[in-house]
Design a protein around this motif. Sequence first.
Motif, PDB file in Angstrom:
ATOM      1  N   GLY A  19       0.830  -1.196   0.000  1.00  0.00           N
ATOM      2  CA  GLY A  19       0.000   0.000   0.000  1.00  0.00           C
ATOM      3  C   GLY A  19       0.863   1.244   0.000  1.00  0.00           C
ATOM      4  O   GLY A  19       1.974   1.230   0.535  1.00  0.00           O
ATOM      5  N   ALA A  20       0.337   2.305  -0.594  1.00  0.00           N
ATOM      6  CA  ALA A  20       1.094   3.558  -0.651  1.00  0.00           C
ATOM      7  C   ALA A  20       1.211   4.207   0.725  1.00  0.00           C
ATOM      8  O   ALA A  20       2.180   4.871   1.020  1.00  0.00           O
ATOM      9  N   ALA A  21       0.221   4.009   1.571  1.00  0.00           N
ATOM     10  CA  ALA A  21       0.247   4.583   2.917  1.00  0.00           C
ATOM     11  C   ALA A  21      -0.814   3.882   3.755  1.00  0.00           C
ATOM     12  O   ALA A  21      -1.728   3.262   3.223  1.00  0.00           O
ATOM     13  N   THR A  22      -0.678   3.971   5.038  1.00  0.00           N
ATOM     14  CA  THR A  22      -1.705   3.439   5.933  1.00  0.00           C
ATOM     15  C   THR A  22      -1.665   4.211   7.237  1.00  0.00           C
ATOM     16  O   THR A  22      -0.653   4.777   7.605  1.00  0.00           O
ATOM     17  N   GLN A  23      -2.790   4.205   7.916  1.00  0.00           N
ATOM     18  CA  GLN A  23      -2.876   4.841   9.224  1.00  0.00           C
ATOM     19  C   GLN A  23      -3.180   3.818  10.306  1.00  0.00           C
ATOM     20  O   GLN A  23      -3.264   4.168  11.467  1.00  0.00           O
ATOM     21  N   HIS A  24      -3.365   2.560   9.911  1.00  0.00           N
ATOM     22  CA  HIS A  24      -3.833   1.558  10.864  1.00  0.00           C
ATOM     23  C   HIS A  24      -2.976   0.295  10.834  1.00  0.00           C
ATOM     24  O   HIS A  24      -2.820  -0.314   9.782  1.00  0.00           O
ATOM     25  N   ALA A  25      -2.442  -0.068  11.962  1.00  0.00           N
ATOM     26  CA  ALA A  25      -1.744  -1.344  12.124  1.00  0.00           C
ATOM     27  C   ALA A  25      -2.462  -2.104  13.233  1.00  0.00           C
ATOM     28  O   ALA A  25      -2.744  -1.553  14.292  1.00  0.00           O
ATOM     29  N   HIS A  26      -2.798  -3.338  12.963  1.00  0.00           N
ATOM     30  CA  HIS A  26      -3.537  -4.153  13.924  1.00  0.00           C
ATOM     31  C   HIS A  26      -2.766  -5.434  14.194  1.00  0.00           C
ATOM     32  O   HIS A  26      -2.605  -6.262  13.295  1.00  0.00           O
ATOM     33  N   THR A  27      -2.295  -5.602  15.404  1.00  0.00           N
ATOM     34  CA  THR A  27      -1.497  -6.773  15.724  1.00  0.00           C
ATOM     35  C   THR A  27      -2.308  -8.055  15.614  1.00  0.00           C
ATOM     36  O   THR A  27      -1.761  -9.103  15.295  1.00  0.00           O
ATOM     37  N   HIS A  28      -3.621  -7.984  15.853  1.00  0.00           N
ATOM     38  CA  HIS A  28      -4.426  -9.206  15.765  1.00  0.00           C
ATOM     39  C   HIS A  28      -4.587  -9.681  14.316  1.00  0.00           C
ATOM     40  O   HIS A  28      -4.975 -10.803  14.074  1.00  0.00           O
ATOM     41  N   MET A  29      -4.268  -8.828  13.342  1.00  0.00           N
ATOM     42  CA  MET A  29      -4.312  -9.226  11.939  1.00  0.00           C
ATOM     43  C   MET A  29      -2.913  -9.494  11.403  1.00  0.00           C
ATOM     44  O   MET A  29      -2.742  -9.797  10.241  1.00  0.00           O
ATOM     45  N   GLY A  30      -1.917  -9.368  12.242  1.00  0.00           N
ATOM     46  CA  GLY A  30      -0.552  -9.653  11.822  1.00  0.00           C
ATOM     47  C   GLY A  30       0.003  -8.673  10.806  1.00  0.00           C
ATOM     48  O   GLY A  30       0.876  -9.015  10.024  1.00  0.00           O
ATOM     49  N   GLY A  31      -0.480  -7.453  10.815  1.00  0.00           N
ATOM     50  CA  GLY A  31       0.031  -6.458   9.872  1.00  0.00           C
ATOM     51  C   GLY A  31      -0.886  -5.269   9.752  1.00  0.00           C
ATOM     52  O   GLY A  31      -1.754  -5.050  10.592  1.00  0.00           O
ATOM     53  N   ILE A  32      -0.712  -4.543   8.687  1.00  0.00           N
ATOM     54  CA  ILE A  32      -1.455  -3.305   8.490  1.00  0.00           C
ATOM     55  C   ILE A  32      -2.774  -3.543   7.763  1.00  0.00           C
ATOM     56  O   ILE A  32      -2.977  -4.581   7.161  1.00  0.00           O
ATOM     57  N   VAL A  33      -3.634  -2.559   7.841  1.00  0.00           N
ATOM     58  CA  VAL A  33      -4.838  -2.519   7.019  1.00  0.00           C
ATOM     59  C   VAL A  33      -4.491  -1.655   5.805  1.00  0.00           C
ATOM     60  O   VAL A  33      -4.175  -0.479   5.945  1.00  0.00           O
ATOM     61  N   LEU A  34      -4.504  -2.272   4.640  1.00  0.00           N
ATOM     62  CA  LEU A  34      -4.210  -1.539   3.417  1.00  0.00           C
ATOM     63  C   LEU A  34      -5.382  -0.624   3.091  1.00  0.00           C
ATOM     64  O   LEU A  34      -6.534  -1.027   3.201  1.00  0.00           O
TER      65      LEU A  34
END
Length: 83
Positions: A19-34
């Motif tokens: 992804g070009a950018a993100t504002q959200h990282a969620h450890t329960h998903m093992g990474g970022i929300v694209l």
Amino acid sequence: ELLLNLLRASGPAPGRAVGAATQHAHTHMGGIVLEGVHGVLFQRRFFDPTIFDRSGFARECYLHDDLWISAHLATRGIRRESL
């Protein structure tokens, strides 16, 4: 230029969504929300028919496709990274 940056980032490590950018990282998903609003590079093979199965997805979240797609990728073990 955005497309070139996404393609450059995916080249050294194929098999990941970038992804070009993100504002959200969620450890329960093992990474970022694209976040598609910023631009995301996917490969078709990342998706299977379960992407359309929203039976386990809360009705309030139907319009949050960034979360839905990122959760699908996490379930399939696809790495998600941002530039």
